[in-house]
Design a protein around this motif. Structure first.
Motif, PDB file in Angstrom:
ATOM      1  N   CYS A 138       0.841  -1.194   0.000  1.00  0.00           N
ATOM      2  CA  CYS A 138       0.000   0.000   0.000  1.00  0.00           C
ATOM      3  C   CYS A 138       0.880   1.249   0.000  1.00  0.00           C
ATOM      4  O   CYS A 138       2.009   1.228   0.477  1.00  0.00           O
ATOM      5  CB  CYS A 138      -0.939   0.002   1.203  1.00  0.00           C
ATOM      6  N   VAL A 139       0.330   2.337  -0.570  1.00  0.00           N
ATOM      7  CA  VAL A 139       1.075   3.587  -0.679  1.00  0.00           C
ATOM      8  C   VAL A 139       0.319   4.709   0.034  1.00  0.00           C
ATOM      9  O   VAL A 139      -0.733   5.151  -0.438  1.00  0.00           O
ATOM     10  CB  VAL A 139       1.292   3.977  -2.158  1.00  0.00           C
ATOM     11  N   GLY A 140       0.850   5.136   1.180  1.00  0.00           N
ATOM     12  CA  GLY A 140       0.325   6.324   1.846  1.00  0.00           C
ATOM     13  C   GLY A 140       1.258   7.457   1.453  1.00  0.00           C
ATOM     14  O   GLY A 140       1.133   8.069   0.402  1.00  0.00           O
ATOM     15  N   GLY A 141       2.252   7.710   2.306  1.00  0.00           N
ATOM     16  CA  GLY A 141       3.351   8.596   1.894  1.00  0.00           C
ATOM     17  C   GLY A 141       4.346   7.820   1.048  1.00  0.00           C
ATOM     18  O   GLY A 141       5.053   8.387   0.224  1.00  0.00           O
ATOM     19  N   GLY A 142       4.386   6.520   1.259  1.00  0.00           N
ATOM     20  CA  GLY A 142       5.202   5.669   0.409  1.00  0.00           C
ATOM     21  C   GLY A 142       6.421   5.047   1.052  1.00  0.00           C
ATOM     22  O   GLY A 142       7.359   4.678   0.350  1.00  0.00           O
ATOM     23  N   SER A 143       6.445   4.866   2.386  1.00  0.00           N
ATOM     24  CA  SER A 143       7.665   4.303   2.985  1.00  0.00           C
ATOM     25  C   SER A 143       7.717   2.780   2.935  1.00  0.00           C
ATOM     26  O   SER A 143       8.716   2.212   2.492  1.00  0.00           O
ATOM     27  CB  SER A 143       7.862   4.805   4.419  1.00  0.00           C
ATOM     28  N   ASN A 144       6.644   2.097   3.356  1.00  0.00           N
ATOM     29  CA  ASN A 144       6.725   0.630   3.346  1.00  0.00           C
ATOM     30  C   ASN A 144       6.850   0.124   1.912  1.00  0.00           C
ATOM     31  O   ASN A 144       7.613  -0.803   1.632  1.00  0.00           O
ATOM     32  CB  ASN A 144       5.563  -0.005   4.136  1.00  0.00           C
ATOM     33  N   SER A 145       6.136   0.769   0.992  1.00  0.00           N
ATOM     34  CA  SER A 145       6.192   0.346  -0.411  1.00  0.00           C
ATOM     35  C   SER A 145       7.565   0.640  -1.020  1.00  0.00           C
ATOM     36  O   SER A 145       8.122  -0.194  -1.748  1.00  0.00           O
ATOM     37  CB  SER A 145       5.096   1.046  -1.214  1.00  0.00           C
ATOM     38  N   ALA A 146       8.147   1.794  -0.715  1.00  0.00           N
ATOM     39  CA  ALA A 146       9.456   2.131  -1.295  1.00  0.00           C
ATOM     40  C   ALA A 146      10.510   1.135  -0.835  1.00  0.00           C
ATOM     41  O   ALA A 146      11.312   0.643  -1.630  1.00  0.00           O
ATOM     42  CB  ALA A 146       9.856   3.554  -0.917  1.00  0.00           C
ATOM     43  N   GLY A 147      10.506   0.807   0.459  1.00  0.00           N
ATOM     44  CA  GLY A 147      11.476  -0.141   0.976  1.00  0.00           C
ATOM     45  C   GLY A 147      11.275  -1.531   0.416  1.00  0.00           C
ATOM     46  O   GLY A 147      12.233  -2.254   0.131  1.00  0.00           O
ATOM     47  N   PHE A 148      10.022  -1.898   0.241  1.00  0.00           N
ATOM     48  CA  PHE A 148       9.687  -3.227  -0.272  1.00  0.00           C
ATOM     49  C   PHE A 148      10.049  -3.334  -1.759  1.00  0.00           C
ATOM     50  O   PHE A 148      10.719  -4.261  -2.193  1.00  0.00           O
ATOM     51  CB  PHE A 148       8.187  -3.439  -0.060  1.00  0.00           C
ATOM     52  N   PHE A 149       9.624  -2.353  -2.545  1.00  0.00           N
ATOM     53  CA  PHE A 149       9.822  -2.408  -4.000  1.00  0.00           C
ATOM     54  C   PHE A 149      11.306  -2.315  -4.385  1.00  0.00           C
ATOM     55  O   PHE A 149      11.731  -2.906  -5.379  1.00  0.00           O
ATOM     56  CB  PHE A 149       9.074  -1.264  -4.700  1.00  0.00           C
ATOM     57  N   SER A 150      12.064  -1.536  -3.606  1.00  0.00           N
ATOM     58  CA  SER A 150      13.470  -1.286  -3.964  1.00  0.00           C
ATOM     59  C   SER A 150      14.263  -2.560  -4.206  1.00  0.00           C
ATOM     60  O   SER A 150      15.152  -2.588  -5.045  1.00  0.00           O
ATOM     61  CB  SER A 150      14.167  -0.521  -2.844  1.00  0.00           C
ATOM     62  N   ALA A 151      13.935  -3.601  -3.440  1.00  0.00           N
ATOM     63  CA  ALA A 151      14.693  -4.849  -3.555  1.00  0.00           C
ATOM     64  C   ALA A 151      14.352  -5.611  -4.835  1.00  0.00           C
ATOM     65  O   ALA A 151      15.051  -6.550  -5.197  1.00  0.00           O
ATOM     66  CB  ALA A 151      14.409  -5.728  -2.337  1.00  0.00           C
ATOM     67  N   PHE A 152      13.273  -5.220  -5.516  1.00  0.00           N
ATOM     68  CA  PHE A 152      12.791  -5.978  -6.674  1.00  0.00           C
ATOM     69  C   PHE A 152      12.873  -5.198  -7.990  1.00  0.00           C
ATOM     70  O   PHE A 152      12.416  -5.686  -9.025  1.00  0.00           O
ATOM     71  CB  PHE A 152      11.325  -6.393  -6.449  1.00  0.00           C
ATOM     72  N   LEU A 153      13.426  -3.982  -7.959  1.00  0.00           N
ATOM     73  CA  LEU A 153      13.381  -3.127  -9.155  1.00  0.00           C
ATOM     74  C   LEU A 153      14.017  -3.791 -10.374  1.00  0.00           C
ATOM     75  O   LEU A 153      13.512  -3.652 -11.494  1.00  0.00           O
ATOM     76  CB  LEU A 153      14.097  -1.793  -8.879  1.00  0.00           C
ATOM     77  N   GLY A 154      15.115  -4.517 -10.153  1.00  0.00           N
ATOM     78  CA  GLY A 154      15.832  -5.111 -11.273  1.00  0.00           C
ATOM     79  C   GLY A 154      15.339  -6.502 -11.651  1.00  0.00           C
ATOM     80  O   GLY A 154      15.918  -7.137 -12.537  1.00  0.00           O
ATOM     81  N   ASP A 155      14.304  -6.979 -10.987  1.00  0.00           N
ATOM     82  CA  ASP A 155      13.817  -8.341 -11.230  1.00  0.00           C
ATOM     83  C   ASP A 155      12.715  -8.354 -12.302  1.00  0.00           C
ATOM     84  O   ASP A 155      11.968  -7.387 -12.442  1.00  0.00           O
ATOM     85  CB  ASP A 155      13.245  -8.936  -9.932  1.00  0.00           C
ATOM     86  N   PRO A 156      12.588  -9.491 -13.009  1.00  0.00           N
ATOM     87  CA  PRO A 156      11.544  -9.594 -14.038  1.00  0.00           C
ATOM     88  C   PRO A 156      10.190  -9.916 -13.411  1.00  0.00           C
ATOM     89  O   PRO A 156       9.708 -11.042 -13.501  1.00  0.00           O
ATOM     90  CB  PRO A 156      12.050 -10.747 -14.916  1.00  0.00           C
ATOM     91  N   LEU A 157       9.601  -8.959 -12.744  1.00  0.00           N
ATOM     92  CA  LEU A 157       8.283  -9.173 -12.137  1.00  0.00           C
ATOM     93  C   LEU A 157       7.516  -7.855 -12.130  1.00  0.00           C
ATOM     94  O   LEU A 157       8.093  -6.781 -12.333  1.00  0.00           O
ATOM     95  CB  LEU A 157       8.429  -9.759 -10.721  1.00  0.00           C
ATOM     96  N   ASP A 158       6.214  -7.952 -11.923  1.00  0.00           N
ATOM     97  CA  ASP A 158       5.359  -6.757 -11.891  1.00  0.00           C
ATOM     98  C   ASP A 158       5.272  -6.210 -10.478  1.00  0.00           C
ATOM     99  O   ASP A 158       5.187  -6.969  -9.518  1.00  0.00           O
ATOM    100  CB  ASP A 158       3.950  -7.101 -12.388  1.00  0.00           C
TER     101      ASP A 158
END
Ligand SMILES: *Cc1c(COP(=O)(O)O)cnc(C)c1O
Length: 428
Positions: free
Chosen positions: A255-275
């Motif tokens: 979920c995205v409020g200000g975007g902290s939990n999502s930013a930390g979570f997504f960062s680890a997957f940016l280079g991966d072949p997934l949505d």
């Protein structure tokens, strides 16, 4: 609009980004992710934020700082939190599998402590005596008061009188933890006035204090610093998921409020072949004042010290926002999210109050986990994804536990029987 079917077709844009050097390339020296971010401050406060940026730049490369933060996470916070396979919930939607990263099991019951402990440790290294912040629903205030108690720092939390009246249990927690809660009695007496009051206090005390922002937003260096402090969530989850299944998930969501939990979570997957799916709150509907889906309905602008995508009213002021989840009702979103949106790396989607409540009850009834209403937005999206796909796995970040929401939910929705689908007896 929320779902973006063109994403794959337009993926060419994202090819300009090299994810192997992403964390080196972004943000730039001015704290910009592409056009977003930066530092928009009254001149008096520029030196204070520059001091924080400089200290963080130095400290984040120090082995001593990193080791100390690791020890705190392990011994005080109870990290790593597990990844959990929701087998009974998954069965409801066919053959897709839903997994959760269990930030609800982090000390204090949510992910917010991850960046508050980092901010506290930074303050400690900088020789500051006091942590200053505002809080709306009180979640950030409680996490920061916890960090202050741990480090033996003073803590000053500014809070509107209206919010103080609504959030009595969190106010009590902050006081038990030793924080000074400063009631703000001017204007509408809610979050906006609390921000002004906290900034005023910081302006008067910045030599011995540090201002602690509660999400991956605000002036540089907070968007990148808070994201870094939250990145343990994504890094752990990626490793844990691979250990469990031998693979990566097909999709990740938060979920995205200000975007902290999502930013930390997504960062680890940016280079991966997934949505990657960031879920914004659609609240009661798409009219202004009924939702807080900043990315879906917002425009470019500057507020609260940074440039991003935001919801504005006719006068260009922050628009009124609403969500059943008080941690999501913010009229903008951290600048890195605006950048991920532009480069089409993350799909920003929306979930209504009602669908979030549905996920709240289903996860409770089928798995024995009562999620925060904020997290329920991500879980609702994972359920929707599972319904629409024939195979694969989606990993959702369960950012917090729902104890804080129980009274509100039963008052408005009862005990949830209407959300448990016929023919799917939860007891079976
Ligand atoms: C505050 C909060 C959020 C939203 O904040 P982000 O900065 O977007 O992560 C989400 N979940 C929980 C449990 C929260 O307390």
């Amino acid at each position: 609009m929320p779902e973006n079917p063109e994403r794959k077709a337009e993926n060419s844009m994202s090819q300009e980004i090299d994810y192997r050097t992403y964390f080196h390339d972004y943000p730039n020296e001015e704290g910009r992710f592409g056009p977003y971010g930066g530092m928009y401050l009254p001149p008096e406060l520029v030196p204070a934020f520059e001091e924080i940026a400089h200290a963080y730049q130095t400290i984040c490369h120090s082995a001593q700082f990193i080791n100390e933060l690791r020890r705190i996470r392990r011994e005080f916070q109870g990290r790593p939190t597990p990844v959990y396979h929701c087998q009974r919930l998954s069965r409801l939607f066919g053959t897709c599998q839903i997994y959760l990263k269990r930030e609800d099991l982090n000390h204090t019951g949510a992910h917010k402590l991850n960046h508050c402990m980092g901010e506290g440790l930074l303050a400690h290294y900088m020789g500051k005596k006091r942590l200053i912040a505002e809080t709306g629903a009180g979640q950030h205030g409680v996490a920061l008061a916890t960090a202050a108690a741990y480090f033996g720092l003073q803590c000053e939390i500014h809070m509107g009188e209206v919010d103080i009246a609504k959030q009595a249990p969190n106010v009590a927690r902050m006081k038990i933890l030793g924080a000074k809660v400063i009631p703000v009695s001017h204007g509408l007496r809610t979050l906006k006035e609390a921000v002004d009051s906290a900034f005023d206090s910081y302006l008067r005390n910045y030599k011995d204090s540090i201002y602690c922002i509660g999400s991956a937003l605000g002036p540089h260096p907070f968007p990148v610093m808070v994201r870094d402090f939250q990145m343990c969530v994504g890094l752990e989850a990626r490793e844990q998921f691979r250990e469990m299944t031998g693979l990566l998930p097909d999709a990740v969501t938060a979920c995205v409020g200000g975007g902290s939990n999502s930013a930390g979570f997504f960062s680890a997957f940016l280079g991966d072949p997934l949505d990657i799916y960031g879920v914004e709150p659609l609240g009661r509907g798409s009219a202004i004042g009924d939702h807080a889906a900043s990315m879906a309905y917002g425009t470019r602008g500057v507020m609260h010290g940074f440039e991003s995508i935001m919801l504005k009213d006719d006068k260009g002021e922050p628009a009124p926002v609403y969500s059943i989840a008080s941690g999501l009702d913010y009229p903008s979103v951290g600048p890195e999210h605006a950048f991920w949106h532009d480069i089409k790396r993350v799909n920003y989607v929306t979930i209504s109050d009602r669908d979030a409540v549905d996920a709240f009850f289903k996860l409770s009834r089928y798995e024995g986990i009562i999620p925060a209403l904020e997290s329920s937005h991500a879980i609702a999206w994972a359920m929707k994804w599972a319904r629409e796909h024939k195979s694969g796995a989606i990993l959702a970040n369960c950012s917090g536990r729902g104890d804080k929401d129980v009274d509100y939910v039963i008052e408005h929705y009862g005990y949830g029987d209407e959300f448990i689908e016929e023919g799917n007896n939860a007891a079976e």
